[in-house]
Write a protein that holds these residues in place. Structure first.
Motif, PDB file in Angstrom:
ATOM      1  N   SER A   1     101.590   1.999 -35.726  1.00  0.00           N
ATOM      2  CA  SER A   1     100.347   2.047 -36.730  1.00  0.00           C
ATOM      3  C   SER A   1     100.721   1.833 -38.087  1.00  0.00           C
ATOM      4  O   SER A   1      99.855   1.680 -39.089  1.00  0.00           O
ATOM      5  CB  SER A   1      99.680   3.424 -36.602  1.00  0.00           C
ATOM      6  OG  SER A   1     100.437   4.485 -37.078  1.00  0.00           O
TER       7      SER A   1
ATOM      8  N   ARG B   1     101.388  -1.633 -43.176  1.00  0.00           N
ATOM      9  CA  ARG B   1     101.938  -2.892 -42.401  1.00  0.00           C
ATOM     10  C   ARG B   1     103.283  -2.267 -41.520  1.00  0.00           C
ATOM     11  O   ARG B   1     103.701  -1.303 -41.733  1.00  0.00           O
ATOM     12  CB  ARG B   1     102.756  -3.764 -43.465  1.00  0.00           C
ATOM     13  CG  ARG B   1     101.993  -5.019 -43.809  1.00  0.00           C
ATOM     14  CD  ARG B   1     102.691  -5.940 -44.863  1.00  0.00           C
ATOM     15  NE  ARG B   1     102.790  -4.876 -46.195  1.00  0.00           N
ATOM     16  CZ  ARG B   1     104.107  -4.486 -46.748  1.00  0.00           C
ATOM     17  NH1 ARG B   1     105.208  -4.925 -46.181  1.00  0.00           N
ATOM     18  NH2 ARG B   1     104.144  -3.526 -47.594  1.00  0.00           N
TER      19      ARG B   1
ATOM     20  N   ARG C   1      94.175   3.302 -36.243  1.00  0.00           N
ATOM     21  CA  ARG C   1      94.170   2.602 -37.602  1.00  0.00           C
ATOM     22  C   ARG C   1      92.681   1.960 -37.709  1.00  0.00           C
ATOM     23  O   ARG C   1      91.884   1.871 -38.710  1.00  0.00           O
ATOM     24  CB  ARG C   1      94.888   1.147 -37.362  1.00  0.00           C
ATOM     25  CG  ARG C   1      96.290   1.337 -37.683  1.00  0.00           C
ATOM     26  CD  ARG C   1      97.043   0.156 -37.112  1.00  0.00           C
ATOM     27  NE  ARG C   1      96.695  -1.000 -37.905  1.00  0.00           N
ATOM     28  CZ  ARG C   1      97.296  -1.569 -38.827  1.00  0.00           C
ATOM     29  NH1 ARG C   1      98.684  -1.500 -38.908  1.00  0.00           N
ATOM     30  NH2 ARG C   1      96.994  -2.724 -39.339  1.00  0.00           N
ATOM     31  N   TYR C   2      92.078   1.929 -36.639  1.00  0.00           N
ATOM     32  CA  TYR C   2      90.789   1.240 -36.528  1.00  0.00           C
ATOM     33  C   TYR C   2      89.602   2.646 -36.650  1.00  0.00           C
ATOM     34  O   TYR C   2      88.422   2.155 -37.038  1.00  0.00           O
ATOM     35  CB  TYR C   2      90.539   0.243 -35.420  1.00  0.00           C
ATOM     36  CG  TYR C   2      91.110  -1.005 -35.712  1.00  0.00           C
ATOM     37  CD1 TYR C   2      90.359  -2.033 -36.333  1.00  0.00           C
ATOM     38  CD2 TYR C   2      92.560  -1.203 -35.218  1.00  0.00           C
ATOM     39  CE1 TYR C   2      91.037  -3.146 -36.804  1.00  0.00           C
ATOM     40  CE2 TYR C   2      93.171  -2.160 -35.699  1.00  0.00           C
ATOM     41  CZ  TYR C   2      92.362  -3.391 -36.283  1.00  0.00           C
ATOM     42  OH  TYR C   2      92.940  -4.822 -36.616  1.00  0.00           O
TER      43      TYR C   2
ATOM     44  N   LYS D   1     101.043   1.317 -28.593  1.00  0.00           N
ATOM     45  CA  LYS D   1     100.300   0.376 -29.297  1.00  0.00           C
ATOM     46  C   LYS D   1      98.603   0.610 -29.351  1.00  0.00           C
ATOM     47  O   LYS D   1      98.304   0.555 -30.327  1.00  0.00           O
ATOM     48  CB  LYS D   1     100.561  -1.065 -28.790  1.00  0.00           C
ATOM     49  CG  LYS D   1     100.035  -2.228 -29.498  1.00  0.00           C
ATOM     50  CD  LYS D   1     100.635  -2.293 -31.007  1.00  0.00           C
ATOM     51  CE  LYS D   1      99.977  -3.511 -31.640  1.00  0.00           C
ATOM     52  NZ  LYS D   1     100.528  -3.781 -32.897  1.00  0.00           N
TER      53      LYS D   1
ATOM     54  N   LEU E   1      93.330 -12.985 -33.924  1.00  0.00           N
ATOM     55  CA  LEU E   1      93.262 -11.665 -34.125  1.00  0.00           C
ATOM     56  C   LEU E   1      93.910 -10.791 -32.990  1.00  0.00           C
ATOM     57  O   LEU E   1      94.641  -9.649 -33.341  1.00  0.00           O
ATOM     58  CB  LEU E   1      91.777 -11.326 -34.563  1.00  0.00           C
ATOM     59  CG  LEU E   1      91.681  -9.921 -35.318  1.00  0.00           C
ATOM     60  CD1 LEU E   1      92.217  -9.974 -36.765  1.00  0.00           C
ATOM     61  CD2 LEU E   1      90.055  -9.695 -35.388  1.00  0.00           C
TER      62      LEU E   1
ATOM     63  N   LYS F   1     104.929  -7.862 -33.903  1.00  0.00           N
ATOM     64  CA  LYS F   1     105.279  -8.761 -34.953  1.00  0.00           C
ATOM     65  C   LYS F   1     106.737  -8.623 -35.241  1.00  0.00           C
ATOM     66  O   LYS F   1     107.393  -9.542 -35.704  1.00  0.00           O
ATOM     67  CB  LYS F   1     104.281  -8.991 -36.065  1.00  0.00           C
ATOM     68  CG  LYS F   1     102.832  -9.646 -35.627  1.00  0.00           C
ATOM     69  CD  LYS F   1     101.979  -9.793 -36.819  1.00  0.00           C
ATOM     70  CE  LYS F   1     101.460  -8.418 -36.870  1.00  0.00           C
ATOM     71  NZ  LYS F   1     100.266  -8.400 -38.046  1.00  0.00           N
TER      72      LYS F   1
ATOM     73  N   LEU G   1      89.034  -3.103 -31.177  1.00  0.00           N
ATOM     74  CA  LEU G   1      89.279  -4.252 -32.436  1.00  0.00           C
ATOM     75  C   LEU G   1      87.731  -4.676 -32.757  1.00  0.00           C
ATOM     76  O   LEU G   1      87.771  -5.499 -33.790  1.00  0.00           O
ATOM     77  CB  LEU G   1      90.007  -5.407 -32.077  1.00  0.00           C
ATOM     78  CG  LEU G   1      91.439  -5.158 -31.882  1.00  0.00           C
ATOM     79  CD1 LEU G   1      92.208  -6.218 -31.502  1.00  0.00           C
ATOM     80  CD2 LEU G   1      92.292  -4.404 -33.221  1.00  0.00           C
TER      81      LEU G   1
ATOM     82  N   GLU H   1      97.535 -10.904 -32.572  1.00  0.00           N
ATOM     83  CA  GLU H   1      98.349 -10.449 -33.711  1.00  0.00           C
ATOM     84  C   GLU H   1      98.224  -8.895 -33.949  1.00  0.00           C
ATOM     85  O   GLU H   1      99.078  -8.286 -34.402  1.00  0.00           O
ATOM     86  CB  GLU H   1      98.132 -11.046 -35.127  1.00  0.00           C
ATOM     87  CG  GLU H   1      98.650 -12.693 -34.966  1.00  0.00           C
ATOM     88  CD  GLU H   1      98.410 -13.494 -36.147  1.00  0.00           C
ATOM     89  OE1 GLU H   1      98.069 -12.890 -37.394  1.00  0.00           O
ATOM     90  OE2 GLU H   1      98.298 -14.911 -35.909  1.00  0.00           O
ATOM     91  N   GLN H   2      96.819  -8.449 -33.590  1.00  0.00           N
ATOM     92  CA  GLN H   2      96.823  -7.029 -33.848  1.00  0.00           C
ATOM     93  C   GLN H   2      96.890  -6.111 -32.768  1.00  0.00           C
ATOM     94  O   GLN H   2      97.159  -4.997 -32.795  1.00  0.00           O
ATOM     95  CB  GLN H   2      95.161  -6.642 -34.335  1.00  0.00           C
ATOM     96  CG  GLN H   2      94.889  -7.673 -35.738  1.00  0.00           C
ATOM     97  CD  GLN H   2      95.564  -6.829 -37.099  1.00  0.00           C
ATOM     98  OE1 GLN H   2      95.699  -5.552 -36.745  1.00  0.00           O
ATOM     99  NE2 GLN H   2      96.145  -7.553 -37.862  1.00  0.00           N
ATOM    100  N   LEU H   3      97.065  -6.714 -31.569  1.00  0.00           N
ATOM    101  CA  LEU H   3      97.077  -5.913 -30.416  1.00  0.00           C
ATOM    102  C   LEU H   3      98.319  -6.274 -29.358  1.00  0.00           C
ATOM    103  O   LEU H   3      99.225  -5.626 -29.010  1.00  0.00           O
ATOM    104  CB  LEU H   3      95.771  -5.933 -29.395  1.00  0.00           C
ATOM    105  CG  LEU H   3      95.782  -5.096 -28.471  1.00  0.00           C
ATOM    106  CD1 LEU H   3      95.897  -3.789 -28.729  1.00  0.00           C
ATOM    107  CD2 LEU H   3      94.599  -5.598 -27.497  1.00  0.00           C
TER     108      LEU H   3
ATOM    109  N   ASN I   1      96.486   1.327 -32.675  1.00  0.00           N
ATOM    110  CA  ASN I   1      95.371   0.614 -33.286  1.00  0.00           C
ATOM    111  C   ASN I   1      94.217   1.550 -33.290  1.00  0.00           C
ATOM    112  O   ASN I   1      93.450   1.351 -34.035  1.00  0.00           O
ATOM    113  CB  ASN I   1      95.190  -0.614 -32.089  1.00  0.00           C
ATOM    114  CG  ASN I   1      95.951  -1.874 -32.631  1.00  0.00           C
ATOM    115  OD1 ASN I   1      96.574  -1.658 -33.419  1.00  0.00           O
ATOM    116  ND2 ASN I   1      95.533  -2.798 -31.902  1.00  0.00           N
TER     117      ASN I   1
END
Lengths: 964, 260
Positions: B105, B115, B75-76, B68, A55, A64, A107, A58-60, B72
């Protein structure tokens, strides 16, 4: 559990890092590497599941779109590939860790103990072990902070560095120590104190009938160090001088600084000088609301050992000087000036323990780029010079200008105020930095002083600037200073010197446990400031810092005991009288001798065609384009950039000075320039100093400024001042500073000296050339009236303003011919002043289209730069240039002499009369005009062409050497 | 109505907030730098603003990858507020680091489940570069109305190479007219380095979402709002009375004036 996450670009995505390394490997002369791929590695430590690690990845960690990843080290066929993985040494701060941990917290994943990074290089091709070693050591890692990692070993190695600390008070036996023992204590403890100083310390403790603690001894060493105390400049000097055409002189000097540099300021009494030689930087008036401050520092020794980290923390430090001036100034621009060994220096001639000059240069530039850009401070001015005497000891000067409301220009800590430490945490970083810079470098330096090497964290500092300026504007503290060389020891010691201060060292927030009380006290961890805060303000103050995730810890209190008292968990570990600490160092008399050297005077006749000489000069490392460096700096952030470091039709010509508007809705601005030329110092440091001042002021004039409000900064980088010949040249240069600055009406407002720039191998000491940097700051009323250096229009007239003399000594023309010579350019200050003032008037009247400072490479280089930067041709007639000699009439001397106080000016035809009238009485010659045919042509004294080249060819020669 | 309100988002490492706020105020807005913690802790509310500007800088050091960590964080921690902001038809602009944040994001090019479909990766030259570039623009986006055919702005970044996840995404951007800025030469030709300073696919310098209300671009319009900032103001820019970038800010402000 230790997890290894490896990221690389997806197939089809261009691997820019790998391909850059490929080029660097070819530059090393190794051609058998076909391809380099780069992979980023993260090493996670903590109690977490593989699912969580995926996780996080892939998220941080993984982009990708562009990257793929693996939780196992990617393997490559060893027949075809070599892999090299570079990781940080234990205890070295990994700059990515803090933000990566924040990303993981966002996260909502707990249980991570540490996260570290490593870089993996995959080299395709057959390489011998020696070649691999060469590539690793010369390009990929620096063993002071990094190592080649073995991934399978790491799987079992924890990166957590917490170890316990048991308090144990250490005292040093001075009372019974003989002179020999005293010397040994100083040497073994890296205190860099001499015998007289050690004896004074011994006497002090004898009266107290006790031995000092290690902490007390360290505190005294830091405070008395050359770095903090400037004992050479403030001490006694027995000076003797013999210049070639004069009688021997002898003089006793008590405080060189007061009798030269500071004396200029005192005598000139400029009302716009607000605070000089007192604070962390010099302060002058900007307008009726704001003052500006300027400071230039050096970070030479750390940059020699770890160029990135050295320059990084150098710029970080000088930014804090601005933040620590008055009640805090907002940093608005940076400057940087470097001296390196030649970038093409043969590897086999490098002294043991030194890095190659090209590597040093790349590292230093990256270090400045990283810190300056991330802080959002434009890097707008600088210079880069090269000489082989800088091979073992490069010079890295970093400067910062700040701006503050005028009522925030002074500070005063109050009795009862709390000592508040804000910013980054304290670790073992940079221990002994201040004393280390006060000694000479040796090939052992990399081993014994590696603690003095560190990496900065610009984002930590940015957060600190953001928050400090907020609490400043809420009037929540009474004084501020930065933790620089000497760490808390000098910051707290200095701030409390008039009052007295008490500190509880265990209250200092630590990066990791295990530091002794002395380590806490002298650590030079970056990004920390000390505030003095009234008790009633502390809650509100901490709230502001807390809101933006900056730590602020109360670590002590200002008292009225006039003593420095340090406690560690209620144990008194240091108790010193402030008077002794700050005034108790013995005045030492040093000997200084200056005997002017006699260099070989070249004898050769003037070459008929000077084209190839001009091309060579344009390709001289000192003169050639520094675009590769300048573009890597953000020189426009904050939006105030008016005159940029690169100008011209293709935005790539060399600007003389930079102009910045610090207040966006006002036209008023500041001009920043610098003068440096160690080559004149080979002949006479007096004229070097004079020339540096002339050059810095010339550049101010060249961009449309005036002498009305110009302040200077001095930075002396010299060899070991205990050697009379080194100190002799220093004294001589200081006198040059006094005479010129006084006559030109420009006060010094701040300065710094960095002595002991020597490199010792096998008991042979190599000193750098004594190098003075003069930085200038001027206020300009209307920035929209600034002038740039490139030619603007076909048909415009070209003038030389100022007299050319037979002053080829120390010139770049002589340098490419292998000579130094003896006629260094002089400055005639009254004439210089009237030239500057007349040109300044002409620019304010709008009579000047372009103007360029005539310096390295003389009229030839100056005119060529104007032509190719403007994309236009030029014709010039040397016979029209004003020159002063009956005995010599040579094309090459007129074209390449580096006489001071000269300019080349472009004037529109219809303004010819007005221009000439404004410059009445000033030596000037209408030497030619701008033309459209893209050719640069010079007619000699006999009226025949002596130089002819396409401007593209000239530009190519100028751009090629440092187009990396 | 009263002046449109701009939230200039800042956090650790943001460094173009003041000049971005200045550009918006020059364009007639009330611009206020706001720390992200205040929005997260609800001490300030995004709902009180009509424009969200994510300025340039190196948020969190650009550690891991440019923009980045802030992406995030949005997003979070802020996504609900942002979604409402977008649904209400308000405007977002991301400049340089702000563009990187919007792309990472998933707010740009934009899809329902955020996505990430594109990225801004390290420049082909593998280094940070500050240089002026020419840009061709299209009018699909509300931010790019009334611009000259070719405008001139500085870029200053190390990670600005635009790549789409795949051909499909790129085609969709083209078909929808979401590619609003492309690096070009003085005459508008789509050329390579240095005119395209980072190696971006299709010379892409800026994109908007399908609505045309969210814009992200690598160049810095806030660094060219006055003629004095132009590197050659003595020649080509002599007869202009404002910098090329100011119009973008005016467009945003004007849109809010008309629609709110």
């Amino acid at each position: 559990m230790i997890w290894h996450i490896e990221l690389r670009d997806k197939p089809g995505v261009f691997d820019a890092v790998g391909s850059g390394i490929e080029k660097d490997i070819r530059d090393l002369g190794i051609s058998s590497v076909e391809k380099v791929r780069f992979a980023q590695v993260y090493i996670l430590e903590g109690d977490i599941s593989q699912e969580k690690v995926r996780l996080i990845s892939e998220q941080l960690l993984v982009d990708k779109v562009a990257q793929e990843y693996s939780l196992k080290p990617l393997t490559y066929n060893p027949q075809e590939y070599h892999t090299i993985e570079v990781a940080y040494n234990l205890g070295v701060m990994d700059p990515v860790e803090e933000s990566a941990l924040k990303g993981i917290r966002d996260l909502r994943i707990d249980g991570i103990k540490s996260i570290r990074t490593a870089k993996k290089y995959i080299l395709k091709g057959r390489l011998t072990d020696t070649q691999l070693k060469t590539i690793s050591e010369k390009l990929l890692y620096n063993k002071l902070i990094q190592h080649i990692a073995e991934p399978h070993v790491r799987r079992r190695t924890s990166h957590a560095v917490d170890i316990g600390y048991q308090f144990n008070l250490i005292t040093v036996d001075l009372l019974e120590a003989s002179d020999g023992k005293l010397k040994k204590i100083s040497k073994d403890g890296q205190l860099f104190l001499n015998l007289a100083e050690m004896r004074s310390i011994k006497d002090y403790f004898k009266k107290l009938k006790r031995n000092p603690t290690d902490c007390e001894l360290e505190t005294i060493a830091q405070t008395w160090s050359e770095h903090c105390g400037h004992k050479t400049f403030k001490g006694l000097i027995d000076y003797r001088e013999k210049i070639s055409d004069g009688k021997p002189k002898r003089k006793k000097i008590n405080n060189l600084l007061k009798s030269t540099i500071m004396r200029v300021t005192k005598e000139l009494k400029k009302p716009w000088c607000v605070s000089v030689f007192k604070d962390n930087s010099g302060v002058i008036r900007f307008n009726d609301k704001y003052n500006v401050c300027f400071k230039v520092e050096t970070h030479n020794h750390p940059s020699a050992l770890e160029p990135f980290g050295g320059a990084n923390t150098g710029i970080g430090g000088v930014i804090r000087d601005s933040l620590g001036t008055g009640l805090g100034a907002k940093p608005i621009l940076n400057t940087d000036v470097f001296c390196f060994g030649p970038p093409d220096y043969p590897f086999n001639r490098l002294p043991a323990g030194t890095l190659h000059p090209k590597r040093i240069m790349k590292g230093v530039v990256s270090g400045v780029r990283d810190y300056g850009n991330k802080m959002g401070i434009p890097t707008v001015n600088g210079a880069i010079l090269f000489h082989e005497r800088f091979v073992g000891n490069p010079l890295v000067y970093c400067g910062t200008v700040g701006i503050m409301p005028k009522e925030k220009s002074f500070k005063q800590a109050q009795k009862g105020d709390l000592v508040v430490l804000v910013g980054g945490r304290t670790g073992r970083d940079g221990i002994h930095g201040a004393t280390f810079s006060s000694g000479e470098l040796t090939h052992e330096s990399e081993k014994i002083s590696s603690g003095a090497v560190q990496i900065g964290n610009p984002i930590q500092e940015k957060k600190m600037v953001d928050t400090i300026l907020q609490v400043r504007d809420k009037n929540l503290y009474s004084a501020i200073t930065d933790c620089g060389g000497g760490g808390l020891s000098s910051a707290v010691g200095e701030m409390g010197q008039d009052l007295g201060v008490k500190v509880d060292l265990e209250k200092v927030p630590l990066k990791y446990q295990g530091l002794s009380y002395t380590e806490i006290w002298i650590s030079e961890s970056q990004e920390r400031m000390i505030l003095s805060v009234a008790k009633e303000n502390i809650v509100q103050l901490r709230e502001v810092f807390h809101q933006e995730n900056v730590e602020a810890a109360v670590i002590g209190e200002f008292t009225n005991t006039k003593r420095l008292q340090l406690y560690y968990r209620d144990n008194l570990v240091c108790d010193l009288d402030m008077q002794f600490l700050h005034r108790g160092s013995p005045k030492i008399e040093k000997k200084a001798v200056f005997i002017q050297p006699k260099h070989k005077e070249p004898k050769f006749s003037c070459p008929v065609d000077l084209t190839s000489y001009l091309l060579k000069l344009l390709s001289h490392y000192d003169i050639c384009s520094k675009e590769w460096v300048i573009r890597q700096y953000d020189h426009e952030v904050q939006g105030g950039s008016v005159l940029k470091p690169l100008v011209g039709i293709a935005n790539d010509g060399p600007s003389d000075a930079s102009v910045v508007k610090p207040i966006l809705d006002s036209k008023k601005g500041i001009i920043i320039s610098c003068g440096i030329n160690f080559r004149f110092g080979f002949i006479d440091p007096y004229w070097m100093a004079a020339g540096c001042i002339d050059e810095a002021l010339r550049q101010i004039i060249a961009v449309g400024g005036s002498l009305k409000e110009v302040a200077l900064l001095d930075n002396f980088c010299w060899g070991n001042p205990d050697k009379p010949d080194r100190l002799g040249t220093l004294v001589r240069a200081a006198y040059g500073c006094y005479d010129m600055a006084k006559a030109l009406g420009a006060p010094f407002i701040s300065g710094k000296d960095s002595l002991n720039n020597e490199y010792t191998v096998k008991n042979k000491s190599m000193a750098i050339p004594g190098t003075l940097l003069i930085s200038a700051i001027a206020v300009i009323e209307d920035t929209h009236k600034t002038i740039s250096m490139y030619t603007k229009r076909t048909g415009d007239l070209i003038y030389v303003v100022g007299l050319t003399f037979d002053e080829l000594g120390g010139s770049h023309y002589y340098d490419i011919l292998g000579f130094i010579g003896n006629n260094a350019p002089k400055v005639f200050p009254q004439k210089a002043k009237s030239t500057f003032e007349a040109l300044s008037k002409a620019s304010s009247l709008g009579l000047i289209k372009a103007m360029h400072d005539c310096s390295e490479g003389g009229i030839g280089v100056c005119a060529a730069e104007m032509a190719f930067s403007g994309g236009l041709g030029m014709e010039i007639f040397l016979g029209e240039a004003p020159f002063n000699s009956k005995s010599w009439k040579r094309n090459d001397f007129i074209l390449f002499s580096e006489s001071n106080s000269r300019f080349i000016v472009e004037v529109e035809k219809k303004k010819q009369k007005a221009f000439e009238k404004t410059l009445k009485g000033i030596p000037l010659g209408l030497i030619g005009c701008v033309n459209a045919n893209k050719e640069f042509k010079v007619y000699g004294l006999d009226g025949k062409i002596c130089l002819k080249a396409r401007i593209d060819a000239l530009k190519e020669a100028w751009q090629k050497p440092l187009r990396w | 109505m009263s002046k449109p309100k701009v939230c200039v988002l800042r956090t650790a490492g943001t460094n173009c907030d003041e000049e971005t706020a200045f550009a918006f105020s020059k364009a007639g807005a009330l611009a206020e730098p706001v720390h992200i913690n205040k929005l997260i802790e609800q001490k300030k509310h995004l709902a009180d603003y009509q424009i969200l500007a994510i300025p340039g800088g190196f948020t969190y050091g650009d550690d891991i990858a440019a923009g980045k960590i802030l992406a995030n964080e949005l997003r979070y921690k802020l996504i609900d507020q942002i979604k409402i902001f977008i649904q209400e038809g308000k405007l977002i602009i991301g400049i340089c680091n702000g563009f990187q944040v919007l792309v990472k994001s998933g707010l740009l090019p934009g899809n329902s489940d955020l996505r990430q479909e594109a990225s801004l990766i390290i420049n082909d030259s593998a280094k940070f570069e500050d240089r002026w570039v020419y840009l061709k623009s299209t009018v699909k986006c509300i931010w790019t109305k009334n611009l000259s055919e070719i405008i001139y702005l500085p870029v200053a970044h190390g990670e600005g190479k635009f790549i789409a996840k795949d051909e499909l995404v790129l085609q969709r951007l083209k078909d929808n007219g979401q590619i609003v800025f492309q690096y070009c030469d003085e005459k508008g030709g789509l050329t390579g380095y240095p005119e395209n300073p980072n190696g971006s696919e299709d010379n892409i310098a800026g994109i908007c979402d399908e609505s045309g209300r969210i814009l992200g671009l690598m160049p810095h319009p806030e660094r060219h709002i006055e003629v004095s900032q132009h590197p050659r103001r003595w020649g080509v820019a002599k007869n202009k009375n404002e910098g090329d970038g100011l119009q973008l800010f005016k467009n945003g402000v004007e849109y809010i004036r008309k629609n709110f």
